[in-house]
Motif scaffolding. Sequence first.
Motif, PDB file in Angstrom:
ATOM      1  N   LEU A   1      33.916  19.831 -10.691  1.00  0.00           N
ATOM      2  CA  LEU A   1      32.656  20.395 -10.196  1.00  0.00           C
ATOM      3  C   LEU A   1      32.865  21.812  -9.678  1.00  0.00           C
ATOM      4  O   LEU A   1      32.063  22.711  -9.943  1.00  0.00           O
ATOM      5  N   ALA A   2      34.004  22.012  -8.980  1.00  0.00           N
ATOM      6  CA  ALA A   2      34.314  23.360  -8.491  1.00  0.00           C
ATOM      7  C   ALA A   2      34.453  24.323  -9.661  1.00  0.00           C
ATOM      8  O   ALA A   2      33.918  25.450  -9.649  1.00  0.00           O
ATOM      9  N   VAL A   3      35.142  23.878 -10.729  1.00  0.00           N
ATOM     10  CA  VAL A   3      35.315  24.732 -11.908  1.00  0.00           C
ATOM     11  C   VAL A   3      33.957  25.030 -12.520  1.00  0.00           C
ATOM     12  O   VAL A   3      33.652  26.171 -12.906  1.00  0.00           O
ATOM     13  N   VAL A   4      33.116  23.995 -12.638  1.00  0.00           N
ATOM     14  CA  VAL A   4      31.800  24.163 -13.243  1.00  0.00           C
ATOM     15  C   VAL A   4      30.995  25.205 -12.470  1.00  0.00           C
ATOM     16  O   VAL A   4      30.393  26.115 -13.062  1.00  0.00           O
ATOM     17  N   ILE A   5      31.032  25.096 -11.141  1.00  0.00           N
ATOM     18  CA  ILE A   5      30.259  26.042 -10.330  1.00  0.00           C
ATOM     19  C   ILE A   5      30.787  27.467 -10.520  1.00  0.00           C
ATOM     20  O   ILE A   5      30.042  28.424 -10.741  1.00  0.00           O
ATOM     21  N   ALA A   6      32.132  27.562 -10.495  1.00  0.00           N
ATOM     22  CA  ALA A   6      32.741  28.895 -10.671  1.00  0.00           C
ATOM     23  C   ALA A   6      32.379  29.456 -12.042  1.00  0.00           C
ATOM     24  O   ALA A   6      32.000  30.639 -12.183  1.00  0.00           O
ATOM     25  N   ALA A   7      32.446  28.606 -13.074  1.00  0.00           N
ATOM     26  CA  ALA A   7      32.134  29.065 -14.428  1.00  0.00           C
ATOM     27  C   ALA A   7      30.678  29.474 -14.535  1.00  0.00           C
ATOM     28  O   ALA A   7      30.352  30.517 -15.105  1.00  0.00           O
ATOM     29  N   ALA A   8      29.828  28.660 -13.972  1.00  0.00           N
ATOM     30  CA  ALA A   8      28.404  28.959 -14.044  1.00  0.00           C
ATOM     31  C   ALA A   8      28.096  30.278 -13.355  1.00  0.00           C
ATOM     32  O   ALA A   8      27.284  31.075 -13.838  1.00  0.00           O
ATOM     33  N   ARG A   9      28.773  30.534 -12.252  1.00  0.00           N
ATOM     34  CA  ARG A   9      28.552  31.798 -11.546  1.00  0.00           C
ATOM     35  C   ARG A   9      29.086  32.978 -12.370  1.00  0.00           C
ATOM     36  O   ARG A   9      28.414  33.999 -12.531  1.00  0.00           O
ATOM     37  N   ALA A  10      30.290  32.805 -12.875  1.00  0.00           N
ATOM     38  CA  ALA A  10      30.929  33.915 -13.578  1.00  0.00           C
ATOM     39  C   ALA A  10      30.188  34.254 -14.869  1.00  0.00           C
ATOM     40  O   ALA A  10      30.032  35.437 -15.218  1.00  0.00           O
ATOM     41  N   LEU A  11      29.735  33.221 -15.604  1.00  0.00           N
ATOM     42  CA  LEU A  11      29.117  33.486 -16.899  1.00  0.00           C
ATOM     43  C   LEU A  11      27.603  33.426 -16.820  1.00  0.00           C
ATOM     44  O   LEU A  11      26.929  33.590 -17.840  1.00  0.00           O
ATOM     45  N   SER A  12      27.105  33.211 -15.632  1.00  0.00           N
ATOM     46  CA  SER A  12      25.667  33.085 -15.379  1.00  0.00           C
ATOM     47  C   SER A  12      24.964  32.177 -16.376  1.00  0.00           C
ATOM     48  O   SER A  12      23.891  32.464 -16.893  1.00  0.00           O
ATOM     49  N   THR A  13      25.656  31.071 -16.687  1.00  0.00           N
ATOM     50  CA  THR A  13      25.004  30.019 -17.473  1.00  0.00           C
ATOM     51  C   THR A  13      25.751  28.727 -17.222  1.00  0.00           C
ATOM     52  O   THR A  13      26.922  28.746 -16.862  1.00  0.00           O
ATOM     53  N   SER A  14      25.087  27.603 -17.402  1.00  0.00           N
ATOM     54  CA  SER A  14      25.781  26.329 -17.282  1.00  0.00           C
ATOM     55  C   SER A  14      25.747  25.591 -18.620  1.00  0.00           C
ATOM     56  O   SER A  14      26.094  24.437 -18.701  1.00  0.00           O
ATOM     57  N   ARG A  15      25.342  26.296 -19.664  1.00  0.00           N
ATOM     58  CA  ARG A  15      25.299  25.663 -20.982  1.00  0.00           C
ATOM     59  C   ARG A  15      26.643  25.837 -21.698  1.00  0.00           C
ATOM     60  O   ARG A  15      27.187  26.939 -21.826  1.00  0.00           O
ATOM     61  N   VAL A  16      27.168  24.717 -22.190  1.00  0.00           N
ATOM     62  CA  VAL A  16      28.505  24.736 -22.822  1.00  0.00           C
ATOM     63  C   VAL A  16      28.502  25.599 -24.090  1.00  0.00           C
ATOM     64  O   VAL A  16      29.431  26.368 -24.353  1.00  0.00           O
ATOM     65  N   ASP A  17      27.426  25.506 -24.897  1.00  0.00           N
ATOM     66  CA  ASP A  17      27.437  26.214 -26.179  1.00  0.00           C
ATOM     67  C   ASP A  17      27.328  27.720 -26.016  1.00  0.00           C
ATOM     68  O   ASP A  17      27.504  28.462 -26.982  1.00  0.00           O
ATOM     69  N   GLU A  18      27.043  28.160 -24.775  1.00  0.00           N
ATOM     70  CA  GLU A  18      27.019  29.606 -24.572  1.00  0.00           C
ATOM     71  C   GLU A  18      28.337  30.145 -24.045  1.00  0.00           C
ATOM     72  O   GLU A  18      28.542  31.340 -23.959  1.00  0.00           O
TER      73      GLU A  18
END
Lengths: 604, 102
Positions: free
Chosen positions: B79-96
Amino acid sequence: MTALVENAWLVVAVPFGLALLVGLTGRILRGAVPWVTLLAPLTVLATGVAALSAEGEHADSVRWLFAGEKALSFGWSVDGLTAIMLTVVGFVATMVVLFSIGYMHGESGLPRYFASLSLFTGSMALLLVADGLVGLFVGWELVGACSYLLIGFWFRKPSAAAAAVKAFLTTRVGDVGLLLGLALLWRETGQLGYSAVFEAAEALPVATVTTVAILLFVGAMGKSAQFPLHIWLPDAMEGPTPVSALIHAATMVAAGVFLVARMWPLYELSETAQTVILVIGVFTALASATVACAQRDIKKVLAYSTISQLGFMFAALGAGAWVAAIFHLVTHAAFKALLFLGSGSVIHGTGTQDLREMGGLAKKMPVTALTWVIGSLALAGVAPLAGFFSKDEVIHAVLTRNTIAGLALLAASLLTAFYITRATRLAFFGEYRGDGHPHEGGLVMSVPLIALAVPAATLGFAGHFIAERLHEHAESLNMAVAAGSLAVAAVGIGFGLITYRNGAESEVAVENRMGKTWETLRGAYGFDAAVSALVVRPVTAICQWLYDVIDRKVIDASVESTGRWVPLLGRLLSSLQNGDAQWYAALLGAGVVGLIALLVTGGR
Amino acid sequence: MNIVVVATALFSVGLYGVLTRRDLIAVLASVEVMLGGASVLLVGLARTIDMPATQLPGGVESVGVLIVVLAAAEAAVALAVVIAAARALSTSRVDEMTEVGG
């Protein structure tokens, strides 16, 4: 002295080493280059002289290339024939290097020139001292390469470059024959060392021996400019004149004669091969003697004369008199090298090669004129000069074998006397017709001329010595033949003197009177043009087709299409790695399923 | 055998989710389902296959507990990774998220 003979491999090593040294440090050595180079032919000469006086044979060899249980041996041996040839090569090469100092003075690229000369000396020595056909072949190819380098010495001149290529390619045609002969010999006997081959050859069927002998002779024809592979030699006169004297008169072109003489035990077994050699030798001798009569270029006269004289040697070989052939080879080397160096001196002094622009040089270049006349008389076969004795033995041998061939050779002798008289008359007597200031070339050019004039005059008396060194019975002078050939020479010279009594005016008169005939002769019967049309052009056309179709459309196209389909494949593969983690996971899952399936089915 | 069927079904459903859901959180949830399938198989098989108690201290049930603990830890990190990724890439969609693609 015996130390030199026991280490006869030095005759190859020293010139090769000097060639490397001179070639690499020529800029530092500068004026010392020719004098350093001089060591190469001197080594050969010293070894030759030492070997002439040494007893028995000396040899050494190493096993070289292994092929299963067989091995090519590579080594040297020195016997009488080698000793004689080494002496000839060493002596002429020494004189040529000396003469070159004067003749080539002021040319650029001299280190290259002298390095090539040294390399040639070593290669020729390798050809001579090799104890088998392998070493001979290596030397054979190397002298060909050096000949190419030296004919094309003035490579910026298109005609010289073309002549170099022509010489190389034409002799290659012969070399293929030689190589095929070697291959056949190897297949049939498994041997390429001289003595082993001779031993094995006696057990071979005559047809095989004949095939081998003729194939080897094809190689000799290429090297020694015998019809129909003679076309390169007149063109080779594009090279510097000392080179013509050394390579294209005295030594390399005689290698073919040496080859046949060396392989004589083989030729002795085949009557057919001897007949082939006799026919080609006599035909070449006669035909090129006629051509020499009409040449305007002094070097071309000598070139066709050389072809003709080599024909004499082959005629002798074909008649079974290989000792006479070697004898004529030795004397010819002396007087023809002398004549070539003489023509070099004339060219150096007048700046032209055209006989019509010379005349009256005897007064202005007395040393050249005197030595030239000695050489001419020796060539014409006037007693007691060298050519008389050797030519006499040749003609005697051929007459004994076949009367018609002998008479043809006599006719060739007559023409020989005629054309050399014509050249002498036009160049050295009468009024000077050029616009230069003819002069002698100084000591470095006069000394070799005089030094060569001595053997050209006296070598005739060495016949017994040469025969003895070759362990053969010496022929004594046949008085009838001697008188006959002397008469022929006298007629030839007399006819020449009468025809050209008015020098250049007579030349013009003869050309007008003979018209087309003379033109045909000057063009060497148009044989060169015929070869161009029938061989060179078709081959060039085939090569052009191969280039256009096979090379461009098949090979190049396939290589270039490689360049097209590699990126295509790359794009295909890179689409696999699209950065989508789910795609990776899907591939991973598919992989695991595949692995499990493999495990369950056990790979069936 | 039912246990194997159930476990396989759970695992496959999870895998299907991992491969098809576009939202990172949903993918993470699907992973948990796969984990569940694996633990059901373990615990269920422990009942049918006779397993000497000496080999696993605390019995086979301890494996189930271990997986629960592991899943909790994994979920926290992921979950921490997901949040960090979503913030860094400004998306939570895997295909993006195709930064590593070629």
